[in-house]
Design a protein around this motif. Structure first.
Motif, mmCIF file in Angstrom:
data_model
loop_
_atom_site.group_PDB
_atom_site.id
_atom_site.type_symbol
_atom_site.label_atom_id
_atom_site.label_comp_id
_atom_site.label_asym_id
_atom_site.label_seq_id
_atom_site.Cartn_x
_atom_site.Cartn_y
_atom_site.Cartn_z
ATOM 1 N N GLU A 152 0.823 -1.203 0.000
ATOM 2 C CA GLU A 152 0.000 0.000 0.000
ATOM 3 C C GLU A 152 0.860 1.257 0.000
ATOM 4 O OE1 GLU A 152 -3.340 0.457 2.414
ATOM 5 O OE2 GLU A 152 -4.146 -1.541 2.066
ATOM 6 N N ASN A 153 0.310 2.339 -0.532
ATOM 7 C CA ASN A 153 0.998 3.621 -0.567
ATOM 8 C C ASN A 153 0.977 4.243 0.829
ATOM 9 O OD1 ASN A 153 1.709 6.363 -0.857
ATOM 10 N ND2 ASN A 153 1.016 6.376 -2.977
ATOM 11 N N GLU A 156 1.474 7.148 1.816
ATOM 12 C CA GLU A 156 0.886 8.482 1.856
ATOM 13 C C GLU A 156 -0.639 8.434 1.809
ATOM 14 O OE1 GLU A 156 2.782 11.081 2.354
ATOM 15 O OE2 GLU A 156 4.555 9.785 2.323
ATOM 16 N N ARG A 157 -1.187 7.370 1.245
ATOM 17 C CA ARG A 157 -2.639 7.316 1.040
ATOM 18 C C ARG A 157 -3.342 6.296 1.932
ATOM 19 N NH1 ARG A 157 -2.683 7.232 -5.625
ATOM 20 N NH2 ARG A 157 -1.626 9.246 -5.933
ATOM 21 N N SER A 158 -2.606 5.333 2.421
ATOM 22 C CA SER A 158 -3.237 4.259 3.186
ATOM 23 C C SER A 158 -3.902 4.768 4.454
ATOM 24 C CB SER A 158 -2.199 3.191 3.551
ATOM 25 O OG SER A 158 -2.792 2.163 4.318
ATOM 26 N N GLU A 183 11.629 -4.418 -1.540
ATOM 27 C CA GLU A 183 10.498 -3.932 -0.751
ATOM 28 C C GLU A 183 10.379 -4.782 0.508
ATOM 29 O OE1 GLU A 183 7.019 -2.909 -3.717
ATOM 30 O OE2 GLU A 183 8.145 -4.634 -4.474
#
Length: 469
Positions: free
Chosen positions: A292-293, A295-297, A372
């Motif tokens: 997941e991002n 910044e947006r999660s 990652e």
């Protein structure tokens, strides 16, 4: 005995070998070994290591003058530099013809008593030092000061540094080197409860049991770690009460913003401001599910980054009154040790296993090069229940993913537990190759070993394997 820090030493040496002016900024929390690293670096080099005192400018300037005169073979009676400008001009003149190190430890002590010293140093660098051979190290323990007032864009010194090092504690493997004589199981337990701060680990007496060490360090008023986290917090922050409340909420199970805000009785917006400060200090950390991002999660979870803080705020913070009255041992034996296995299992053992994978990745010992890292939680639509994966690493470009499970318990790990991990691959679709790594405190059953031999993409890791070179 000097332990670890090989990467930092190599990087610092590479800069030294250039022979040109360098300004290295080295910072990190107290007790992590900054001064020890500097001492190791300059032990075979001409250098001045000046440790600033939490005192007025006159005393620090006098002590600095004595250190400089001593290094250059001048009599101490030469006199005190009239100002920091004069002191740095003297250093600049000497550095035109010779290579040496000037390390100023606890630079914030000087900068807070003389607000202009950063501008003075900036001017000397721009006009005198930039063409010299000086290797300058500015070191400090006040993280916020070093990041904002030395490295920050509004600092006069902005853009002058040639390298920066933020020193953290040891990982579990390096920490274990300070615990010679302890069993591998106890090394895990010490790291889970004390963390990787070298000076804290040095207080452990491995001739005693783990339990006796914990009582001596945490559960007696004179214990070295009895008030350490609280004192460090007071040195960094102006409102320690609110920060104490937030950290204790996280330590006792509140990991989402709404849960933390509810527990401390504050609005989420206000809580967020304080959490950000704690994250800047690397006391709290924020994670989102793998993939997941950030910044947006909206699925953020917060946890305490340092295991010493985590232990202290869970078991010592609320029990200080009892410890002060002399029942610390009783508290430890009846309220702490019985549940310690669960405390170690999550997230400390997961953190240790993640560190093991990071080391394997750096040594090219994994099936692929991971780019990652994280863990995953969410909903298992098929089972109609929540699910999580302790460790996830991947390389999206190569279509490869590895899932890890960590079990800190005494019962032998059977094939059934491992099959549950293998089944979790369906929760993260979209990859071509899936690999699996299982970590267990207890031995594996023969059926589990058979499963491993039949599956080349599965690796079972034992406690002892974590400490192999």
């Amino acid at each position: 005995m000097f332990i670890s820090r090989t990467d930092e030493l190599a990087a610092m040496q590479k800069l030294y070998d250039k022979g040109t002016f360098q300004m290295v900024v080295l910072y990190g929390r107290r007790r992590v070994g900054k001064t020890t690293l500097i001492s190791e670096f300059i032990k075979d080099k001409p250098g001045i290591l000046f440790s600033a005192q939490e005192a007025n400018e006159h005393l620090n300037l006098r002590l600095f003058s004595e250190s400089v005169y001593r290094f250059f073979g001048l009599p101490v009676t030469t006199g005190v530099f009239q100002s920091w400008h004069d002191a740095f001009l003297f250093i600049a003149e000497k550095a035109k013809s010779q290579r040496f190190v000037l390390a100023i430890d606890e630079f914030p002590y000087i900068a807070t008593t003389n607000k202009s010293i950063k501008s003075i140093l900036q001017n000397i660098i721009d006009h005198e030092l930039k063409n010299s051979q000086l290797y300058l190290i500015l070191c400090g323990s006040q993280i916020s000061f070093m990041e904002k007032s030395v490295l920050g864009a509004k600092s006069p010194l902005f853009g002058r540094r040639t390298a920066q090092f933020k020193l953290g504690g040891f990982d579990y493997y390096d920490a274990a080197q300070m615990l010679d004589g302890a069993s591998n199981e106890d090394k895990i337990k010490y790291y889970a409860c004390i963390g990787g701060t070298p000076h804290y680990l040095a207080q452990v007496d491995t001739r005693q049991s783990f339990e006796e060490n914990m009582i001596d360090l945490y559960f007696t008023p004179q214990g070295y770690l009895y008030s350490e986290p609280a004192m460090l917090l007071q040195q960094e922050l102006r409102e320690p009460a609110m920060y104490n409340t937030i950290i204790s909420a996280v330590a006792t199970g509140s990991s989402r913003l709404n849960d933390i805000s509810t527990k401390i009785g504050e609005e989420s917006a206000k809580t967020t401001k304080y959490i950000k400060t704690l994250m800047d200090l690397r006391i709290l950390t924020r994670t989102v599910p793998f993939g997941e991002n950030p910044e947006r999660s909206r699925k953020s979870l917060y946890q305490i980054a340092d295991h010493c803080y985590r232990f202290w705020y869970k078991y010592v913070f609320f029990n200080r009154a009892g410890i002060e009255t002399g029942i610390g041992r009783n508290i430890a034996e009846s309220m702490v040790f019985p549940e310690l296995s669960a405390f170690i299992g999550k997230p400390a053992f997961e953190d240790i296993c993640s560190q093991y994978i990071l080391r394997q990745n750096r040594n090219s010992a994994l099936p692929f090069l991971a780019t990652e890292f994280g863990h995953w939680w969410g909903t298992d639509a098929r089972a109609r229940q929540s699910a999580d994966i302790d460790i996830v690493i991947g390389n999206k470009a190569q279509g490869k993913l590895q899932l890890g499970e960590c079990k800190w318990r005494n019962e032998p790990t059977d094939a059934g537990e491992i099959k549950k991990l293998l089944d979790k691959a369906r929760l993260l679709p979209g990859y071509q190759d899936y690999y699996f790594m299982f970590f267990s405190k207890a031995p594996y059953t023969p059926a589990a070993r058979t499963l491993e031999s039949d599956n080349p993409k599965l690796k079972l890791v034992t406690l002892d394997m974590l400490f192999e070179a």
